[in-house]
Each structure stands twice: as structure tokens, then as C-alpha cells.
Design a protein around this motif. Structure first.
Motif, PDB file in Angstrom:
ATOM      1  N   GLU A  84      49.394 -27.366  -6.563  1.00  0.00           N
ATOM      2  CA  GLU A  84      49.507 -28.832  -6.553  1.00  0.00           C
ATOM      3  C   GLU A  84      50.889 -29.279  -6.082  1.00  0.00           C
ATOM      4  OE1 GLU A  84      46.305 -27.425  -9.035  1.00  0.00           O
ATOM      5  OE2 GLU A  84      48.439 -27.004  -9.255  1.00  0.00           O
ATOM      6  N   GLU A  85      51.927 -28.559  -6.490  1.00  0.00           N
ATOM      7  CA  GLU A  85      53.279 -28.902  -6.038  1.00  0.00           C
ATOM      8  C   GLU A  85      53.423 -28.679  -4.539  1.00  0.00           C
ATOM      9  OE1 GLU A  85      56.200 -28.005  -9.788  1.00  0.00           O
ATOM     10  OE2 GLU A  85      55.262 -26.276  -8.805  1.00  0.00           O
ATOM     11  N   ARG A  86      52.884 -27.577  -4.033  1.00  0.00           N
ATOM     12  CA  ARG A  86      52.941 -27.313  -2.588  1.00  0.00           C
ATOM     13  C   ARG A  86      52.155 -28.365  -1.821  1.00  0.00           C
ATOM     14  NH1 ARG A  86      52.394 -22.071  -4.706  1.00  0.00           N
ATOM     15  NH2 ARG A  86      50.165 -22.020  -4.257  1.00  0.00           N
ATOM     16  N   GLN A  87      50.998 -28.737  -2.333  1.00  0.00           N
ATOM     17  CA  GLN A  87      50.172 -29.743  -1.672  1.00  0.00           C
ATOM     18  C   GLN A  87      50.858 -31.103  -1.657  1.00  0.00           C
ATOM     19  OE1 GLN A  87      47.202 -29.296   0.045  1.00  0.00           O
ATOM     20  NE2 GLN A  87      47.586 -31.403   0.659  1.00  0.00           N
ATOM     21  N   ALA A  88      51.524 -31.451  -2.742  1.00  0.00           N
ATOM     22  CA  ALA A  88      52.228 -32.741  -2.799  1.00  0.00           C
ATOM     23  C   ALA A  88      53.348 -32.792  -1.763  1.00  0.00           C
ATOM     24  CB  ALA A  88      52.777 -32.979  -4.206  1.00  0.00           C
ATOM     25  N   LEU A  89      54.136 -31.717  -1.661  1.00  0.00           N
ATOM     26  CA  LEU A  89      55.195 -31.662  -0.642  1.00  0.00           C
ATOM     27  C   LEU A  89      54.586 -31.752   0.750  1.00  0.00           C
ATOM     28  CD1 LEU A  89      58.183 -31.174   0.199  1.00  0.00           C
ATOM     29  CD2 LEU A  89      57.597 -28.739   0.268  1.00  0.00           C
TER      30      LEU A  89
ATOM     31  N   LEU B 117      62.619 -29.926   5.210  1.00  0.00           N
ATOM     32  CA  LEU B 117      61.686 -29.555   6.275  1.00  0.00           C
ATOM     33  C   LEU B 117      61.444 -28.047   6.305  1.00  0.00           C
ATOM     34  CD1 LEU B 117      62.966 -31.894   9.104  1.00  0.00           C
ATOM     35  CD2 LEU B 117      60.760 -32.059   7.927  1.00  0.00           C
ATOM     36  N   LEU B 118      62.478 -27.274   6.047  1.00  0.00           N
ATOM     37  CA  LEU B 118      62.308 -25.821   6.012  1.00  0.00           C
ATOM     38  C   LEU B 118      61.413 -25.403   4.840  1.00  0.00           C
ATOM     39  CD1 LEU B 118      65.936 -24.789   6.966  1.00  0.00           C
ATOM     40  CD2 LEU B 118      63.889 -24.563   8.393  1.00  0.00           C
ATOM     41  N   SER B 119      61.546 -26.071   3.705  1.00  0.00           N
ATOM     42  CA  SER B 119      60.652 -25.800   2.574  1.00  0.00           C
ATOM     43  C   SER B 119      59.231 -26.252   2.893  1.00  0.00           C
ATOM     44  CB  SER B 119      61.151 -26.495   1.311  1.00  0.00           C
ATOM     45  OG  SER B 119      62.288 -25.843   0.813  1.00  0.00           O
ATOM     46  N   TYR B 120      59.119 -27.354   3.611  1.00  0.00           N
ATOM     47  CA  TYR B 120      57.804 -27.829   4.060  1.00  0.00           C
ATOM     48  C   TYR B 120      57.111 -26.752   4.891  1.00  0.00           C
ATOM     49  CZ  TYR B 120      54.531 -30.160   7.212  1.00  0.00           C
ATOM     50  OH  TYR B 120      53.428 -30.482   7.965  1.00  0.00           O
ATOM     51  N   ALA B 121      57.858 -26.051   5.738  1.00  0.00           N
ATOM     52  CA  ALA B 121      57.271 -24.978   6.539  1.00  0.00           C
ATOM     53  C   ALA B 121      56.688 -23.894   5.644  1.00  0.00           C
ATOM     54  CB  ALA B 121      58.314 -24.395   7.492  1.00  0.00           C
ATOM     55  N   HIS B 122      57.373 -23.580   4.556  1.00  0.00           N
ATOM     56  CA  HIS B 122      56.848 -22.601   3.594  1.00  0.00           C
ATOM     57  C   HIS B 122      55.544 -23.108   2.979  1.00  0.00           C
ATOM     58  CE1 HIS B 122      60.013 -19.487   3.022  1.00  0.00           C
ATOM     59  NE2 HIS B 122      60.762 -20.403   3.598  1.00  0.00           N
ATOM     60  N   ALA B 123      55.536 -24.361   2.557  1.00  0.00           N
ATOM     61  CA  ALA B 123      54.339 -24.937   1.947  1.00  0.00           C
ATOM     62  C   ALA B 123      53.210 -25.021   2.962  1.00  0.00           C
ATOM     63  CB  ALA B 123      54.649 -26.321   1.374  1.00  0.00           C
ATOM     64  N   ALA B 124      53.520 -25.408   4.186  1.00  0.00           N
ATOM     65  CA  ALA B 124      52.487 -25.512   5.224  1.00  0.00           C
ATOM     66  C   ALA B 124      51.858 -24.156   5.508  1.00  0.00           C
ATOM     67  CB  ALA B 124      53.079 -26.110   6.501  1.00  0.00           C
ATOM     68  N   PHE B 125      52.669 -23.105   5.550  1.00  0.00           N
ATOM     69  CA  PHE B 125      52.137 -21.759   5.766  1.00  0.00           C
ATOM     70  C   PHE B 125      51.186 -21.389   4.633  1.00  0.00           C
ATOM     71  CE2 PHE B 125      52.347 -17.116   5.338  1.00  0.00           C
ATOM     72  CZ  PHE B 125      51.889 -16.759   6.587  1.00  0.00           C
ATOM     73  N   ALA B 126      51.590 -21.674   3.405  1.00  0.00           N
ATOM     74  CA  ALA B 126      50.750 -21.363   2.252  1.00  0.00           C
ATOM     75  C   ALA B 126      49.423 -22.119   2.312  1.00  0.00           C
ATOM     76  CB  ALA B 126      51.489 -21.697   0.961  1.00  0.00           C
ATOM     77  N   ILE B 127      49.475 -23.377   2.730  1.00  0.00           N
ATOM     78  CA  ILE B 127      48.276 -24.216   2.739  1.00  0.00           C
ATOM     79  C   ILE B 127      47.412 -23.974   3.970  1.00  0.00           C
ATOM     80  CG2 ILE B 127      47.516 -26.626   2.949  1.00  0.00           C
ATOM     81  CD1 ILE B 127      49.996 -27.256   1.109  1.00  0.00           C
ATOM     82  N   GLU B 128      48.024 -23.998   5.152  1.00  0.00           N
ATOM     83  CA  GLU B 128      47.260 -23.933   6.391  1.00  0.00           C
ATOM     84  C   GLU B 128      46.828 -22.513   6.771  1.00  0.00           C
ATOM     85  OE1 GLU B 128      49.582 -25.813   9.427  1.00  0.00           O
ATOM     86  OE2 GLU B 128      49.434 -27.781   8.502  1.00  0.00           O
ATOM     87  N   VAL B 129      47.648 -21.524   6.463  1.00  0.00           N
ATOM     88  CA  VAL B 129      47.360 -20.156   6.900  1.00  0.00           C
ATOM     89  C   VAL B 129      46.762 -19.329   5.767  1.00  0.00           C
ATOM     90  CG1 VAL B 129      48.342 -18.038   7.856  1.00  0.00           C
ATOM     91  CG2 VAL B 129      49.164 -20.266   8.655  1.00  0.00           C
TER      92      VAL B 129
END
Length: 96
Positions: free
Chosen positions: A39-44, A78-90
Motif C-alpha cells: 500500500e505504501e509503494r502504491q501510494a507513492l 523520483l529515484l525511490s519512485y523508480a523502485h516502487a514502479a519496478f515493484a508494481i509494474e514489473v
């Protein structure tokens, strides 16, 4: 822009994420991603997704050493967003 502003003007919606996600090191960002909930990753991810293109364009126009403190925090976010995006999208469900 003043040094006491947490993020540059126009990125106020991201302020709630600065304390947890504006992390200066790769290892710190990876650790935060590992310790965060889905949920925290999704919110970011949801908060940054639409602002990321403009933020990247704005930051890309300056050398790193010319960024002020607010711009550096935005870059770290933005760099942390890349981590979250990888977790969510990939990784999706495989992130756990």
C-alpha cells in the motif's frame, strides 16, 4: 524558490512522501522498498506517476551540482519512485 521549501513549487502534492521516500542512497532506497508495504509503494507510485515527466524534464535541465536542496529532495523522491514502479509494474505479486 527558497531553501526552506521541502520540494520545488508545483510538487506540493508529494510533500507527504518526503520523510519516508526522499532517501539519498541506493541502498537506503532499496531498503525502504523492501520494508514498505504494498500500500505504501502504491501510494507513492500513484502520487508521483503523473508528475514524474515534468519533474524529470525540470531536473534534467540542470547539472547535479547546481540543484538546490529542494530539487535534490525531488530527485531522491523520483529515484525511490523508480523502485516502487519496478515493484508494481514489473514484479507485481512477485515483489513479496
Amino acid at each position: 524558490m527558497t531553501e526552506d521549501r521541502s520540494l520545488p513549487a508545483g510538487y506540493e502534492a508529494l510533500e507527504p512522501f518526503v520523510a519516508l521516500w526522499a532517501i539519498p542512497t541506493l541502498a537506503g532506497r532499496a531498503q525502504r522498498r523492501d520494508e514498505s508495504s504494498p500500500e505504501e509503494r502504491q501510494a507513492l507510485y500513484a502520487a508521483v506517476k503523473d508528475l514524474a515527466p515534468a519533474a524529470l524534464a525540470e531536473l534534467d535541465g540542470k547539472p547535479f551540482d547546481a540543484l538546490d536542496a529542494a530539487e535534490r529532495r525531488l530527485l531522491m523522491l523520483l529515484l525511490s519512485y523508480a523502485h516502487a514502479a519496478f515493484a508494481i509494474e514489473v514484479l507485481g505479486d512477485g515483489e513479496a
